[in-house]
Design a protein around this motif. Structure first.
Motif, short mmCIF file in Angstrom:
data_model
loop_
_atom_site.label_atom_id
_atom_site.label_comp_id
_atom_site.label_asym_id
_atom_site.label_seq_id
_atom_site.Cartn_x
_atom_site.Cartn_y
_atom_site.Cartn_z
N ALA A 1 -10.00 2.22 1.66
CA ALA A 1 -9.54 2.10 0.28
C ALA A 1 -8.03 2.33 0.26
O ALA A 1 -7.51 3.16 1.00
N GLU A 2 -7.34 1.57 -0.59
CA GLU A 2 -5.89 1.70 -0.66
C GLU A 2 -5.40 1.46 -2.09
O GLU A 2 -6.06 0.77 -2.87
N GLU A 3 -4.25 2.05 -2.40
CA GLU A 3 -3.63 1.88 -3.70
C GLU A 3 -2.32 1.12 -3.54
O GLU A 3 -1.54 1.38 -2.62
N THR B 1 0.83 -1.20 0.00
CA THR B 1 0.00 0.00 0.00
C THR B 1 0.87 1.26 0.00
O THR B 1 1.85 1.35 0.75
N ILE B 2 0.52 2.20 -0.84
CA ILE B 2 1.26 3.46 -0.92
C ILE B 2 0.90 4.31 0.30
O ILE B 2 -0.26 4.71 0.47
N LYS B 3 1.88 4.58 1.16
CA LYS B 3 1.67 5.35 2.38
C LYS B 3 2.78 6.37 2.55
O LYS B 3 3.95 6.09 2.21
N ASP B 4 2.43 7.52 3.11
CA ASP B 4 3.42 8.59 3.27
C ASP B 4 4.58 8.16 4.14
O ASP B 4 5.74 8.50 3.84
N GLU B 5 4.32 7.41 5.23
CA GLU B 5 5.42 7.02 6.11
C GLU B 5 6.38 6.06 5.42
O GLU B 5 7.58 6.07 5.70
N LYS C 1 11.20 5.99 3.32
CA LYS C 1 12.26 4.99 3.12
C LYS C 1 12.45 4.59 1.67
O LYS C 1 13.56 4.27 1.25
N VAL C 2 11.36 4.55 0.92
CA VAL C 2 11.42 4.07 -0.46
C VAL C 2 10.60 4.98 -1.37
O VAL C 2 9.75 5.74 -0.90
N ASP C 3 10.87 4.88 -2.66
CA ASP C 3 10.03 5.53 -3.66
C ASP C 3 8.99 4.53 -4.15
O ASP C 3 9.27 3.32 -4.25
#
Length: 263
Positions: free
Chosen positions: A220-222, A101-105, A109-111
């Motif tokens: 909902a998540e991407e 899941t794409i998360k700000d936190e 660490k990663v793109d």
């Protein structure tokens, strides 16, 4: 006048079509080998097929399509979910894929790539479950247990959307893989597992009437692929994702794994 219009139309096409073709041209990675790490434990995105013993799934087919579009080769490696993001951040691998899941936190660490899938979190239960069909009723019965994989989106939804916000709540039973939590649900060791909508539909369809999804979506998540910070692979992979969405390839892969596949 008609001949003039035809001439002008042809002139415009001669000018614009090469520019449009160039704009639509995909990056060519020149056969570069990309090391992709995964977990093989998130059915049907990536898992080991019990019939063949081979790793398969939606993400494998998507990565193969990206490799063909962008002209690169793939070497797969495996690691556990709890080690994956840090390992990619440390540049042990070029990319990671496991329904992340794409998360700000995590972006610290990663793109991330652009999203390749939008999913919603649902409650997955045994088919004969009648004690609850929404989070409030589940939370009210302290005998009910939820199975989850630590550090995943379903785990945090269980903590904050279903229970009391306590990550150490004893009603959350932890499992090393998502598949193990589903097996525990079917065995009656837990009463609830949270799953993304696409995976849940596939599990229900493959369960022979033993599982069902209940209630409204809880979140909902991407999903996106992950890369070391400042990776030069992000832009070409994003271009490939856009192309595979546009030409229907991702839709066909989704049909294959989330609708047609029978374990």
């Amino acid at each position: 006048m008609t001949k003039l219009r035809v001439f002008l139309a042809g002139l415009v096409a001669a000018i614009l079509l090469p520019a449009l073709a160039a704009a639509q041209a995909l990056p060519d990675l020149g056969g570069k080998k990309i090391v992709v790490v995964t977990e093989n434990a998130y059915f049907p995105l990536q898992f080991v097929d019990p019939k063949t013993g081979q790793p398969v799934g939606w993400e494998y087919d998507a990565m193969a399509a990206l490799a063909e579009k962008l002209n690169f080769s793939v070497e797969y490696q495996n690691t556990s979910w709890d080690a994956m993001i840090q390992a990619v951040s440390d540049k042990q691998y070029d990319m990671g894929m496991t329904g992340i899941t794409i998360k700000d936190e995590r972006k610290e660490k990663v793109d991330f790539s652009d999203p390749y899938m939008l999913s919603e979190i649902f409650m997955l239960v045994r088919a004969d479950e009648s004690r609850f069909s929404e989070p409030k009723a589940f939370a009210a019965d302290d005998k009910l247990l939820v199975g989850a994989q630590a550090g995943t989106s379903p785990f945090y939804v269980a903590v904050y959307n279903v229970l009391d916000g306590n990550e150490a709540n004893p009603r959350i039973k932890l499992f090393e893989t998502f598949a193990a939590s589903v097996a525990a649900l079917q065995a009656g060791d837990v009463d609830l597992v949270l799953t993304d909508s696409a995976g849940g539909k596939a599990l229900v369809a493959a369960s022979g009437g033993k599982l069902k999804m209940v209630g409204a979506p809880l979140q909902a998540e991407e999903f996106g692929f992950i890369f070391p910070k400042s990776s030069d692979l992000v832009a070409p992979i994003n271009a490939g994702i856009a192309a595979l969405k546009a030409d229907g390839t991702f839709d066909a892969i989704t049909q294959k794994w989330f609708v047609d596949y029978k374990p």
